[in-house]
Design a protein around this motif. Structure first.
Motif, short mmCIF file in Angstrom:
data_model
loop_
_atom_site.label_atom_id
_atom_site.label_comp_id
_atom_site.label_asym_id
_atom_site.label_seq_id
_atom_site.Cartn_x
_atom_site.Cartn_y
_atom_site.Cartn_z
N MET A 106 0.85 -1.20 0.00
CA MET A 106 0.00 0.00 0.00
C MET A 106 0.88 1.24 0.00
O MET A 106 1.87 1.31 0.73
N SER A 107 0.55 2.20 -0.84
CA SER A 107 1.14 3.54 -0.76
C SER A 107 -0.02 4.52 -0.77
O SER A 107 -0.78 4.58 -1.73
N ASP B 190 2.21 -16.91 -1.05
CA ASP B 190 1.44 -17.55 -2.12
C ASP B 190 0.90 -16.53 -3.12
O ASP B 190 0.68 -16.85 -4.28
N VAL B 191 0.62 -15.30 -2.66
CA VAL B 191 0.00 -14.29 -3.51
C VAL B 191 0.32 -12.90 -2.96
O VAL B 191 0.51 -12.72 -1.75
N ILE B 192 0.39 -11.96 -3.89
CA ILE B 192 0.64 -10.56 -3.54
C ILE B 192 -0.62 -9.74 -3.83
O ILE B 192 -1.22 -9.88 -4.91
N GLY B 193 -1.00 -8.88 -2.91
CA GLY B 193 -2.07 -7.91 -3.14
C GLY B 193 -1.45 -6.54 -3.33
O GLY B 193 -0.89 -5.97 -2.38
N PHE B 194 -1.53 -6.00 -4.53
CA PHE B 194 -0.84 -4.76 -4.91
C PHE B 194 -1.87 -3.66 -5.16
O PHE B 194 -2.60 -3.71 -6.14
N HIS B 195 -1.91 -2.67 -4.28
CA HIS B 195 -2.88 -1.60 -4.43
C HIS B 195 -2.47 -0.56 -5.46
O HIS B 195 -3.30 -0.02 -6.19
N GLY B 196 -1.17 -0.26 -5.53
CA GLY B 196 -0.74 0.84 -6.40
C GLY B 196 -0.94 2.18 -5.73
O GLY B 196 -1.26 2.26 -4.54
N GLN B 197 -0.73 3.24 -6.48
CA GLN B 197 -0.84 4.61 -5.95
C GLN B 197 -2.01 5.33 -6.60
O GLN B 197 -2.07 5.45 -7.83
N THR B 198 -2.94 5.80 -5.79
CA THR B 198 -4.07 6.55 -6.33
C THR B 198 -3.61 7.94 -6.75
O THR B 198 -3.06 8.70 -5.95
#
Length: 390
Positions: free
Chosen positions: A25-26, A109-117
């Protein structure tokens, strides 16, 4: 950006059992990148793992700030490259450390990538989070779930906030049996009312969530412009000031506060707040902006179906004792930093996207009418795996 079809990707992620997921999270405060590991089956939290933080370099932060509010163009593309590179570096560190720790600290097992709004206008243009999840999957050789918000917006939702389903799981993890609130004070403030007496997060009445109003973003912008500081560290500037009640009343007259939730904001939706305090001293202006944040929360609390047992505060705002005291005075229930119940307020948002990534992989919803105003429960997210289509 390359997006891939979730239905073609899910076979790369185990269908049952507890997964070890890492979330990134960013936030809108543009301070840096958080990464945190959660062990979950998408419903129950089984444990928390390592976490890490990488601050944005000043030049990176300046480039991201320059792209805020834009939907396309060279600055947006540059911002996407910065975000992808920063997340990749920190994720690689966490994955290596996890693998070296042994079998009981296995790589994820998995990555949750939010990105930058960069821009958020769900009622008109949509929502934009930059960063390339497919590139991360290829570089890190791990499945990545990303672009969490777009499906919600396409189905009439606000696309935010998305942490409430994780907040519900946290309430269950804490074995709470009465309604409580999670208040995240990042660049924008958001509130989640959780009723843990319900069985599942998607049950009608289990959750109510919405953005309360601006939080740290205008304070940070003001003290950076006037004092050359990234933030009002420890509330030191606000502590010496006096709140201008006229400016506070004008702020609370904004139509946003009369809207019923769910509702959400872009980071710069209240940019005129700075104008309201432009003629005040540094300390008075900072105190007034801090009071605006607390007053917005107090207004939002009126929407809770029942008085909560406690408000647990997460995000950077909980480190500001002036803001925390204003909240305690304004609210009719106890207010405490989330560390008081054993959770990590610096990493809760990153942990949320780890949990949501598993929910997406399992075909579970990540938002519902009570959290974003979406027409029906929806599981948003694009899934990318190394090597392309299965």
């Amino acid at each position: 950006m390359t997006r891939s079809n979730p239905s073609a990707r899910l076979s790369a992620i185990p269908k049952t059992g507890v997964l070890r997921a890492v979330g990134t999270m960013s936030g809108t405060s543009l301070d840096g990148v958080d990464v945190a590991i959660v062990e979950t089956d998408g419903v129950v939290i089984h444990g928390f793992g390592a976490s890490a933080y990488r601050a944005y370099e000043p030049v990176e932060r300046a480039q991201l700030a320059a792209a805020l509010g834009q939907w396309q163009g060279p600055q947006v593309e540059a911002a996407g490259e910065i975000v992808t590179r920063a997340h990749a570096a920190l994720l690689a560190q966490v994955l290596v450390e996890g693998a070296e720790a042994g079998a009981d600290q296995r790589a994820v097992d998995v990555i949750g990538f939010h990105g930058q709004t960069l821009a958020h206008a769900p009622r008109t243009q949509g929502t934009l989070q930059v960063g390339d999840g497919a590139a991360l999957a290829a570089e890190l050789d791990t499945p990545v779930v990303w672009d969490f918000r777009s499906d919600d917006v396409r189905l009439g939702g606000e696309g935010a906030p998305l942490a409430p389903f994780f907040h519900f799981a946290c309430a269950k993890y804490l074995k709470r049996d009465k309604p409580l609130c999670f208040l995240n004070l990042g660049g924008v403030g958001n509130l989640t009312y959780v009723d843990p007496r319900f069985e599942a997060a998607e049950d009608s009445g289990a959750l109510l969530a919405f953005d309360t109003g601006p939080a740290n973003a205008p304070i940070n912008d003001l003290v950076q412009a006037r004092c050359g500081q990234m933030m009002d560290e420890g509330g030191a500037i606000a502590r010496g000031g006096v709140v201008e009640t006229g400016a506070l009343e004008l702020f609370l007259a904004e139509p946003y506060f009369a809207r019923m939730p769910p509702k959400s904001l872009d980071r710069n939706d209240f940019a005129e707040m700075i104008t309201l305090v432009s003629e005040l001293t540094d300390s008075d202006a900072t105190a007034t902006l801090t009071a605006m944040c607390a007053a917005a929360v107090a207004q939002g609390m009126e929407h809770c179906p029942e008085p909560p047992e406690v408000v647990l505060v997460t995000g950077g705002g909980r480190h500001n004792p002036v803001l925390m005291e204003m909240l305690r005075v304004s609210l009719d229930c106890p207010v405490a930093p989330i560390e008081s119940v054993g959770l990590d307020g610096d990493m809760l948002e990153a942990q949320a996207f780890a949990h949501l990534a598993v929910r997406v992989a399992r075909g579970l919803p990540t938002s519902c009418p009570g959290t974003t105003g979406v027409r029906a429960c929806v599981g948003g997210g694009v899934v990318s795996v190394p090597g392309g289509e299965d």
